[in-house]
Design a protein around this motif. Structure first.
Motif, PDB file in Angstrom:
ATOM      1  N   ASP A   1      -3.603  -3.844   0.680  1.00 20.64           N
ATOM      2  CA  ASP A   1      -4.263  -2.882   1.571  1.00 20.64           C
ATOM      3  C   ASP A   1      -5.592  -2.437   0.965  1.00 20.64           C
ATOM      4  O   ASP A   1      -6.058  -1.337   1.230  1.00 20.64           O
ATOM      5  CB  ASP A   1      -3.348  -1.675   1.840  1.00 20.64           C
ATOM      6  N   VAL A   2      -6.171  -3.303   0.140  1.00 16.32           N
ATOM      7  CA  VAL A   2      -7.456  -2.958  -0.489  1.00 16.32           C
ATOM      8  C   VAL A   2      -8.466  -4.065  -0.205  1.00 16.32           C
ATOM      9  O   VAL A   2      -8.128  -5.259  -0.279  1.00 16.32           O
ATOM     10  CB  VAL A   2      -7.288  -2.777  -2.028  1.00 16.32           C
TER      11      VAL A   2
ATOM     12  N   ARG B   1      -5.318   6.782 -12.174  1.00 14.49           N
ATOM     13  CA  ARG B   1      -3.846   6.766 -12.098  1.00 14.49           C
ATOM     14  C   ARG B   1      -3.255   5.902 -13.209  1.00 14.49           C
ATOM     15  O   ARG B   1      -2.248   6.252 -13.817  1.00 14.49           O
ATOM     16  CB  ARG B   1      -3.408   6.202 -10.740  1.00 14.49           C
TER      17      ARG B   1
ATOM     18  N   ILE C   1     -10.850   3.974  -3.896  1.00 12.58           N
ATOM     19  CA  ILE C   1      -9.500   3.602  -4.340  1.00 12.58           C
ATOM     20  C   ILE C   1      -9.532   2.945  -5.728  1.00 12.58           C
ATOM     21  O   ILE C   1      -8.620   3.141  -6.528  1.00 12.58           O
ATOM     22  CB  ILE C   1      -8.782   2.712  -3.277  1.00 12.58           C
TER      23      ILE C   1
ATOM     24  N   ASN D   1      -7.391   4.683  -8.645  1.00  9.12           N
ATOM     25  CA  ASN D   1      -6.313   3.948  -9.305  1.00  9.12           C
ATOM     26  C   ASN D   1      -6.603   3.668 -10.779  1.00  9.12           C
ATOM     27  O   ASN D   1      -5.675   3.539 -11.570  1.00  9.12           O
ATOM     28  CB  ASN D   1      -5.980   2.675  -8.506  1.00  9.12           C
TER      29      ASN D   1
ATOM     30  N   VAL E   1      -5.635  -3.475  -8.502  1.00  9.73           N
ATOM     31  CA  VAL E   1      -5.883  -2.161  -7.869  1.00  9.73           C
ATOM     32  C   VAL E   1      -4.762  -1.805  -6.882  1.00  9.73           C
ATOM     33  O   VAL E   1      -4.346  -0.649  -6.792  1.00  9.73           O
ATOM     34  CB  VAL E   1      -7.253  -2.160  -7.138  1.00  9.73           C
ATOM     35  N   ILE E   2      -4.251  -2.804  -6.153  1.00 11.83           N
ATOM     36  CA  ILE E   2      -3.229  -2.534  -5.131  1.00 11.83           C
ATOM     37  C   ILE E   2      -2.033  -1.840  -5.797  1.00 11.83           C
ATOM     38  O   ILE E   2      -1.471  -2.371  -6.770  1.00 11.83           O
ATOM     39  CB  ILE E   2      -2.780  -3.855  -4.450  1.00 11.83           C
ATOM     40  N   ALA E   3      -1.695  -0.656  -5.290  1.00 11.81           N
ATOM     41  CA  ALA E   3      -0.607   0.161  -5.855  1.00 11.81           C
ATOM     42  C   ALA E   3      -0.783   0.369  -7.363  1.00 11.81           C
ATOM     43  O   ALA E   3       0.182   0.550  -8.100  1.00 11.81           O
ATOM     44  CB  ALA E   3       0.758  -0.451  -5.529  1.00 11.81           C
ATOM     45  N   SER E   4      -2.011   0.318  -7.826  1.00 14.31           N
ATOM     46  CA  SER E   4      -2.373   0.512  -9.247  1.00 14.31           C
ATOM     47  C   SER E   4      -1.820  -0.586 -10.159  1.00 14.31           C
ATOM     48  O   SER E   4      -1.564  -0.352 -11.364  1.00 14.31           O
ATOM     49  CB  SER E   4      -1.935   1.892  -9.767  1.00 14.31           C
TER      50      SER E   4
ATOM     51  N   GLY F   1       0.822  -1.205   0.000  1.00 17.68           N
ATOM     52  CA  GLY F   1       0.000   0.000   0.000  1.00 17.68           C
ATOM     53  C   GLY F   1       0.856   1.256   0.000  1.00 17.68           C
ATOM     54  O   GLY F   1       1.956   1.269   0.544  1.00 17.68           O
ATOM     55  N   GLY F   2       0.355   2.288  -0.629  1.00 17.52           N
ATOM     56  CA  GLY F   2       1.125   3.522  -0.763  1.00 17.52           C
ATOM     57  C   GLY F   2       1.991   3.485  -2.016  1.00 17.52           C
ATOM     58  O   GLY F   2       2.621   4.484  -2.377  1.00 17.52           O
ATOM     59  N   GLY F   3       2.001   2.349  -2.698  1.00 19.01           N
ATOM     60  CA  GLY F   3       2.842   2.179  -3.884  1.00 19.01           C
ATOM     61  C   GLY F   3       2.465   3.129  -5.015  1.00 19.01           C
ATOM     62  O   GLY F   3       3.327   3.568  -5.774  1.00 19.01           O
ATOM     63  N   SER F   4       1.192   3.477  -5.125  1.00 18.47           N
ATOM     64  CA  SER F   4       0.781   4.354  -6.240  1.00 18.47           C
ATOM     65  C   SER F   4       1.511   5.692  -6.178  1.00 18.47           C
ATOM     66  O   SER F   4       1.958   6.213  -7.200  1.00 18.47           O
ATOM     67  CB  SER F   4      -0.728   4.620  -6.188  1.00 18.47           C
TER      68      SER F   4
HETATM   69  O1  LIG Z   1      -1.001   2.749  -3.259  1.00 16.77           O
HETATM   70  C1  LIG Z   1      -2.199   2.591  -3.452  1.00 16.77           C
HETATM   71  O2  LIG Z   1      -2.723   2.632  -4.567  1.00 16.77           O
HETATM   72  C2  LIG Z   1      -3.110   2.277  -2.298  1.00 16.77           C
HETATM   73  O3  LIG Z   1      -2.413   2.185  -1.085  1.00 16.77           O
HETATM   74  C3  LIG Z   1      -3.869   0.995  -2.579  1.00 16.77           C
HETATM   75  O4  LIG Z   1      -2.986  -0.064  -2.731  1.00 16.77           O
END
Ligand SMILES: O=C(O)[C@H](O)CO
Ligand SMILES: Nc1ncnc2c1ncn2[C@@H]1O[C@H](COP(=O)(O)OP(=O)(O)OP(=O)(O)O)[C@@H](O)[C@H]1O
Length: 487
Positions: free
Chosen positions: A205-206, A178, A171, A175, A213-216, A139-142
């Motif tokens: 984290d989703v 994104r 989210i 994303n 979706v996670i970190a796009s 998570g936070g990867g985007s």
């Molecule tokens: O980085 C993100 O896109 C969010 O934390 C969902 O993974």
């Protein structure tokens, strides 16, 4: 041990089970120059291995990979939030192999994210056919992996995401946009790494663990429809406020120019999720003598509303545990509350059986849930979604005492140890709390209305009901624990 301390240990068991190093160790076994990944894939590593990573938890993941196959790693580049590196003692041989970038202050991409991503793109683009690439994702990867598409500037991208976020986009929607505005998200990192074998280890984290979706989803084939970006900005009526080049980019027909065969070199592994944490909490609570149930790992919605639903659940379970008469009416109420908490309605009969067995043998009961709520902040106070949920629970349970025969304790906390912009991970509620607050002249409703849950719990009994752990270095959303103890 106090009831609160017992629940503190249940929470700790949940968080320990999703620590990044532990999860990597669980996922990857190494022997004789071969790694075995989750029992599904075996790969020779006596070749050039590279590591890249982006997200809040990837430094700990990288440290663990390095412990396992460090001798095969020729280079690593990771992008992590500001201040994270200082929390670890990093061995020299690790520092020699890895370049660490810190960036994305307040989860917003910045120069640090851009530099890290440039180096990641360069490294990945130069991989050879027989190289091996590990991609660590959390998570936070985007925000930590930022490479604006075409000739967009970082500011244009940031403005778009900020506007969407403030408009209440979820989210998935954020994303999807994104991905359209990026040269690397939505599977495009996998395109760049082709044909080098690419192993992504993903910490979710989703809700629902959607890998795209996670970190796009940089290593996952993007299945979004081509016009999704435009649909989303239309939904939030943002067309007029966005830079022209963003609208043009969102209008472009391509989602991905990758076909399925282009992904044959990629293997995505989910290594941890909210459910992993809930299962560990359940196992620990079981060991300590509770009857247990996992309610759902998909609890979402407005924190205040979810707190209220948990209060209803507490009252209902207290009644069912202490009354021996016909419970048909209660079952109807249970299925309504369960639905509001995203609990599968088919599960209600199992819950009813559990309650009955707890009543018959006077066993303590521990209900565990997880997910991520939201808060529409309208007040001026300080708080987070977990503390707000617990305060709302307190306001609702205070209306009538739950039970004379049971002690009931509720905890909601973030697994990352940070609830909103506060120093707490979450908070506890128990029956005596309302009276204690009144004695101190604290009105829970006033604090709730002002989104001031942090200050409420900070003042109440000098912070006794706050859960303060410091950052945990992992993040699989939030955990909720509702325990019923026979007095
Ligand atoms: O980085 C993100 O896109 C969010 O934390 C969902 O993974
Ligand atoms: N005063 C407040 N009371 C309650 N919640 C708040 C308050 N201020 C901000 N929040 C909530 O805190 C959240 C922002 O905090 P944080 O940065 O931890 O979120 P996040 O980045 O989505 O979290 P995570 O990394 O855990 O997914 C938002 O959901 C916001 O609604």
């Amino acid at each position: 041990m106090s009831l609160i301390n017992e629940i503190r240990l249940i929470y700790k068991a949940a968080v320990d089970a999703v620590r990044p190093g532990f999860l990597v160790n669980q996922a990857i076994k190494y022997s004789d120059n071969v790694v075995h990944i989750q029992g599904e894939l075996e790969l020779a590593v006596d070749r050039n291995c590279h590591v890249i990573g982006f997200g809040k938890a990837v430094l700990a993941m990288a440290l663990q990979i390095d412990k396992i196959i460090g001798q095969h790693i020729v280079k690593g580049v990771i992008s992590i939030p500001h201040g994270v590196a200082a929390q670890y003692s990093l061995p020299d041989q690790f520092l020699n192999r890895y370049t660490i970038y810190e960036g994305a202050v307040n989860n917003i991409p910045d120069e640090g994210s851009l530099k890290a991503t440039k180096e990641i793109e360069n490294m990945v683009a130069n991989l050879k056919n027989d190289d091996l690439l590990f991609v660590l994702v959390s998570g936070g990867g985007s925000a930590l992996l930022a490479s604006p598409a075409e000739d967009l500037s970082l500011d244009e991208k940031k403005k778009t995401i900020n506007l969407l976020s403030k408009s209440g986009a979820n989210i998935q929607e954020l994303n999807s946009v994104r991905k359209k505005l990026s040269r690397i998200k939505g599977g495009k990192l996998a395109q760049l790494s082709y044909p080098a074998t690419t192993i992504a280890l993903i910490l979710s984290d989703v809700i629902g663990d959607p890998l795209d979706v996670i970190a796009s989803g940089p290593t996952v084939k993007n299945k979004d429809p081509a016009n999704i970006g435009l649909d989303i900005i239309q939904k939030y009526q943002l067309g007029n406020q966005l830079p022209t080049r963003v609208v043009e980019c969102l209008s472009s027909p391509t989602t991905s120019n990758l076909d399925d065969t282009t992904f044959s070199h990629v293997h995505n592994f989910l290594i941890g999720s909210n459910l992993s944490a809930l299962q560990a909490a359940e196992a620990y609570a079981n060991q300590t003598g509770f009857t247990t149930a996992i309610l759902s790992d998909r609890i979402n919605g407005e924190a205040k509303e979810i707190g209220l639903q948990f209060a209803r659940l507490a009252r209902l379970f207290a009644q069912m545990m202490t009354m021996s008469n016909d419970q048909h009416e209660k079952m109807e109420e249970l299925s309504v509350t369960a639905e509001n908490l995203h609990i599968d309605p088919r599960y209600c009969c199992t819950l009813e059986r559990l309650v009955r067995s707890c009543r018959n043998v006077r066993k303590n009961l521990c209900l565990i849930g997880g997910g991520e709520t939201t808060v529409s902040v309208r007040g001026e106070g300080l708080g987070g979604r977990n503390q707000e949920m617990v305060l709302s629970y307190l306001v609702e349970t205070a209306v009538e005492a739950c039970s004379d025969e049971l002690d009931i304790v509720f905890l909601s906390a973030g697994t990352d140890g940070i609830d909103g912009p506060t120093a707490a991970a979450g908070a506890f509620s128990c029956q005596s709390q309302f009276a204690l607050a009144q004695a101190q002249g604290l009105n829970p409703r006033t604090y709730l209305d002002n989104n001031d849950s942090y200050n409420f719990f900070n003042l109440l009994q000098q912070g006794k009901y706050h859960l303060i752990t410091g950052p945990s270095g992992t993040n699989v959303m939030d955990i909720h624990v509702l325990c019923f103890y026979w007095k």
